[in-house]
Design an enzyme around this catalytic site. Structure first.
Site: not given
Ligand SMILES: Cc1ncc(C[n+]2csc(CCOP(=O)(O)OP(=O)(O)O)c2C)c(N)n1
Ligand SMILES: Cc1ncc(C[n+]2csc(CCOP(=O)(O)OP(=O)(O)O)c2C)c(N)n1
Ligand SMILES: [Mg+2]
Ligand SMILES: [Mg+2]
Lengths: 325, 344, 325, 344
Positions: A29, A60, A82-83, A85-87, A129
């Site tokens: 990501e 993920e 990315q973090f 945690d998400f693993i 996180h």
């Molecule tokens: C499972 C997971 N993967 C990655 C992230 C890191 N992350 C946090 S917000 C985000 C983008 C989220 O996009 P969207 O769902 O469109 O919400 P927005 O931020 O645009 O409001 C990412 C990649 C996360 N928190 N959780």
């Protein structure tokens, strides 16, 4: 020697691996234009294009699977979660597929993939996180687990991990990204599975991982003034573990403290204690061992609580002093 | 003000494709009578393999569990027929058929694996749920429902990055289509237009869960709408129909036009696995589907006399018996080698 | 007392909990008409209906989430993950949601859910259907981890787990399901967090979990004939661990062996050794400790290899004898 | 032979709902002028809260990260307006707005949480990404993308089993719709007809990933087709439009007719989080959307004079300043209590 930050060292390692081998590609990501949440792939998208620096949807399980499938069919993918945690969302692909495929197929397949991910707390991002889950992966045969603590180790271990024919979980630390250290310009490899004695000492063996290595070294500096000499040992590869230097160190010092950020309960510290207590070093132990680890609490948001949840330099100093006395 | 998604999935509710609703097709000219007979025999080998597997299990000569695809042979053989050597296969727990239908597969190596022998495809380490033949790009069966789907994304990316015109056939069940893995994989394959064909073998049940209760849409293929890819539903007990649908999908994939979701509607005659009491379905339902035996149906298309049909089946049984003999003569893995092959 | 099998004891526990409390319901794959892959819920669907015995699609993240959401809003769900391996798909919901919600919300919410799942090998189902992942959950504060080894413990601990206001991972063992033992008819609770000494001895403390408890007891029987008396200690609740009886036992025997089926590397055995080596029992240890655990190998299909991959009675006998000498 | 899924998602490609394409609606009579002003002020409080949050961060007075919803206020307030007290909320990382729009929310308790104080909603343990108010059935923001979606299934089941007529509002982003969690949750909610409304706030990006690259369909709402539920796309910068679409969805849910997928098309003005350089989009694009400021737009619908509009905004700023004062006067959590509240 030229100095780089930890994240620059990783970026240089990625760049050199991609330049040398068309089978290497990055996937995760925001690894593209964004350059990765912590900048590890900054500029690589511009250099290698979207075909080799692949931005993904928030998937993920898909990212991990993409690495498994590409690795099985001749590529050498480097994925980013990315973090750490998400693993948790990638576990099925990592544990039931990547780790087991080779064995289940009678040794007739290889899965040469690297999954990079930043662990650890200290950024105020709270409980979802800040995970340090490395011991989950240590528990799974078929995976290798690498945790560099310096820029030098980061680059050398990363290049070795990419060369390795097995799935490697490569755990970085958010707070280390900006730390600096000497890093050779040319590509070099630090073999996986080599424990490194980061400081020689005689009174207490401190086995530390990741960010706890610099913290232990700082603590050792302070204690040296009091005449207490810590031996700081960095496994670097948590699995398969090179236990020899740890055992030798404990034989020499007669005392063992394990320091890691992950929760103590069920953590890697138990593995280290187990190895030592089963080894010839057992007879040399002059005092109970000590595991100085993250408290068994989800990482709190509040800055003071957050810092109190994991070992700091002062904690290492205090506990080391107590052990040696 | 609000744009409403017309729920065509429910609106255009089509009669569910069932075995009985669809007429059998003519033999594809590219098969010819020889090729057609070959495929009939392949189906028979699969059937014979699984009947033997059942027997060995009941005799206590194999352990573990197994998932038999008896009744679904047309789907496996029809699908594989649309691929070519060098293509990839990602297979399921109910994968004996696809494995046997795949290029270069040797039934005695499969039987040996099934019997846990060192000569088996996986040196006896994998067993029924993990049979692979990586040399032939058969990337293995999978004990995890939809476990192969995320992997298909990587295979597709790898094909694209290596610039070959390979295609990856990825098989799963109706149950598999309700996993998160399905969603992430189909979306990724779609946005990157990966050369993957997703073959959903809808055999009406995921273990005891009827497809009708697990989905609020009439056809699994309707899921394609969520990913902007074509979705096709086909009579999975008609080997030619499966082949034709798969041909289109494979051609699209090979041409770089991206993935297709092909739903092959079929039925498993046996229980889910060896421990299934089948309380969730009726004997009559099973019988109805058994009347649509894909092997007999294709025999009718081929206009085979009973004797000729039986001769082919005898040939298949013979192959299986030889495979059992081979496997029984094979050595067990050595305990001292238990730790071999974890790391490369 | 009346005897039941382990799976019957679990079923009776589920039945009594549902009869007593309308907030309790079951959810999982094939828990309904099918009765659960191993029969744990057989008949309950007929008794309580599809509204309280909920068959799900194949959606392990969804099952875990369904438990979290229901628990957060006043219900007491009991989820089933058909094989412990598939819990890899539920990890995000279990670890980042169920375990942390209470703490992250300042202690203002409760997540009273139980997730039952069968672990272990021995059924010939190979590497993806034989996992023993309990130490992953031990590592996560906020979760409780229960592993009963007898029918009696299974029912009593299950009822206590359902009563508990925290998320409980309840790990059963496939090979124990058909084992028999005395089980009272009325509902009874065995408090979580109470280590149980299953056999009193004096030469060696054997800390065993799940199926290794009956195996250790069999080994103890054999060794008793040679005059070697094992003390077999069953933690039952792996987290939070009641370490007192373990420490006391080691103080008494001076020797420690941990036996579990899960892979040794990064496993729960390290935690036990760590607790003992940090405790007052350290000074009483007369010999190096021993962790007798599953080999670090994916569970092989072949029957002989499969058995060789995890400790059997003969292994316990052999290793115990060696330790005591 | 094969039944082909007509790919309406692509075929009926509709003009993407954008802020500019949609006319603002009349004020709902059930709101009246008073209710409308209340909602305007709520949007202003959200805006003021987040602007203050930014300021505090840049002054180093809070740490961590934060995800600002500036520009998306109409979606949060419009949606919450369609629910009623006793309903449930499952929120996202970009959740300040929904939290403030929710029943019984007290801005000073939110600010205190944001500043890590003991008086905060979560006693300073949660912070920006985990603000919850369980007493008011606000089940919390979530640091995990789509982390609330599987939970929504349980909330829906719980409502059904307890036999109440509550509804659960579940918010997520466009990025969230590509997770496996989304798929499993929507399918389960659909087959059991759970009283959940799925609100996808499509703000065009998931961090740096444009919605157009992450989806091969024009509208997130088209995903509804895969689950046999209605999908609606609405101008997310029009508070009334959001409210109307949500009203329908909530009514269906409350009547036991199951879930709806509502896509609210909007835009975040700020970077994804505090560390975002925004290399993936142009300043012009941001400006275009800023011209569709949902607060000013609603001000125009309300035909407010500039001075009156400004007075409301000043009122909102005042609330926020009071909240900061309250928070600053609040105590930090005590280190000795760090282990409190892990287990019940
Ligand atoms: C499972 C997971 N993967 C990655 C992230 C890191 N992350 C946090 S917000 C985000 C983008 C989220 O996009 P969207 O769902 O469109 O919400 P927005 O931020 O645009 O409001 C990412 C990649 C996360 N928190 N959780
Ligand atoms: C992730 C996962 N969940 C559950 C199982 C247990 N299981 C094995 S096969 C199966 C049913 C699969 O149904 P379907 O996908 O329709 O394939 P079929 O068995 O009908 O061929 C289940 C529940 C599993 N192996 N993996
Ligand atoms: Mg099926
Ligand atoms: Mg977004």
């Amino acid at each position: 020697m030229r100095e780089l930050t930890y994240v620059e060292a990783i970026r240089e390692g990625l760049n050199q691996a991609m330049a040398a081998d068309p089978r290497v590609f990055l996937i995760g990501e925001d690894v593209g234009v964004y350059g990765g949440a912590f900048g590890a792939s900054a500029g690589l998208h511009q250099q290698y294009g979207a075909g080799r620096v692949v931005d993904t949807p928030i998937s993920e399980a898909g990212i991990a699977g993409a690495c498994v499938g590409a690795a099985l069919t001749g590529m050498r993918p480097v994925g980013e979660i990315q973090f750490m945690d998400f693993i948790t969302i990638s576990m099925e692909q990592l544990v039931l597929q990547a780790a087991k495929i080779r064995y289940m197929f009678g040794g007739k397949a290889t899965v040469p993939m690297v999954l990079r991910t930043p662990g650890g707390s200290g950024t105020g991002a709270a409980a979802q996180h800040s995970e340090s889950l490395e011991n989950w992966f240590v528990h799974i045969p078929g995976l290798k687990v690498v945790m560099p603590s310096t820029p030098y180790d980061a680059k050398g271990l990363l290049l070795a991990a990419i060369d390795d024919d097995n799935p490697v979980i490569f755990v970085e630390h958010k707070l280390l990204y900006k730390t600096k250290g000497p890093v050779p310009e040319e590509p070099y490899r630090l073999p996986l599975g080599q424990t490194d004695v980061k400081r020689v000492g005689k009174h207490l063996t401190v086995v530390a991982t990741s960010i706890m290595v610099p913290r232990a070294l700082q603590a050792a500096e302070q204690l040296a003034a009091e005449g207490i000499e810590l031996e700081v040992v960095d496994p670097r590869t948590l699995s398969p573990l090179d236990e020899g230097p740890i055992v030798q160190s404990v034989i020499k010092t007669g005392r063992l403290m394990v320091v890691h950020e992950a929760h103590k309960n069920g953590g890697f510290g138990g593995e280290i204690v187990g190895r030592v207590a089963e080894s010839e070093a057992f007879d040399y132990l002059e005092a109970p061992v000590k595991r100085l680890c993250g408290l068994d609490v989800p990482i709190p948001y509040n800055r003071t609580l957050e810092a109190a949840a994991v070992p700091q330099v002062a904690d290492i100093v205090r506990e080391a002093r107590a052990l040696v006395k | 003000m609000a744009t409403r998604t017309k729920n065509t999935a429910t609106a255009n509710r089509q009669p569910r494709a069932t075995a009985s609703a669809v007429r059998t097709a003519a033999i594809p000219t590219e098969w010819g009578q020889t090729g057609a007979i070959e495929r009939l025999r392949k189906m028979m080998v699969i059937r014979a393999f699984e009947e033997k597997a059942e027997e060995l299990f009941s005799l206590g000569r194999v352990h573990g569990t197994m998932h038999l695809s008896i009744g679904q042979e047309a789907s496996a053989v029809g699908a594989a027929s649309a691929l070519r050597e060098g293509d990839y296969l990602l297979n399921t727990h109910r994968g004996h058929g696809h494995c046997l239908a795949w290029f270069g597969s040797e039934v005695q190596l499969m039987m040996a694996e099934f019997m846990g022998k060192e000569t088996g495809y996986c040196r006896g380490r994998g067993g029924s749920m993990h049979i692979a033949n990586v040399d032939a790009n058969n990337l293995g069966a999978n004990g995890i429902v939809a476990g192969g789907l995320p992997i298909s994304v990587g295979v597709g990316l790898s094909i694209k990055q290596r610039g070959t015109d390979q295609v990856c056939l990825t098989v799963f069940g109706d149950g598999g289509a309700n996993t998160g893995a399905f969603h992430e994989a189909l979306n990724m394959a779609s946005i990157w237009q990966l050369p993957v064909v997703y073959l959903c073998e809808n055999n009406q049940y995921a273990m005891s869960m009827p497809m009708k209760k697990a989905f609020n849409i009439p056809r699994v293929a309707d899921r394609a709408l969520g990913y902007g890819i074509p979705g096709v539903t086909v009579d999975g007990n008609d080997i030619v129909a499966v082949y034709r649908a798969m041909q289109d999908a494979v051609a699209r994939a090979r041409a770089g036009e991206g993935p297709t979701l092909v739903e092959s509607v079929t039925y498993r005659w046996r229980g889910h696995s060896k421990s299934d009491k089948q309380a969730y379905r009726t004997r009559d339902e099973v019988k109805e589907w058994q009347a649509q035996d894909p092997i007999r149906r294709f025999g009718r298309v081929l206009k085979l006399a009973e004797a000729e049909f039986d001769a082919h089946r005898a040939w298949a049984d013979q192959r299986i018996n030889e495979a059992v003999t081979f496997s029984e003569a094979s050595a067990e893995p050595k305990i001292e080698q238990i730790l071999e092959g974890i790391y490369a």
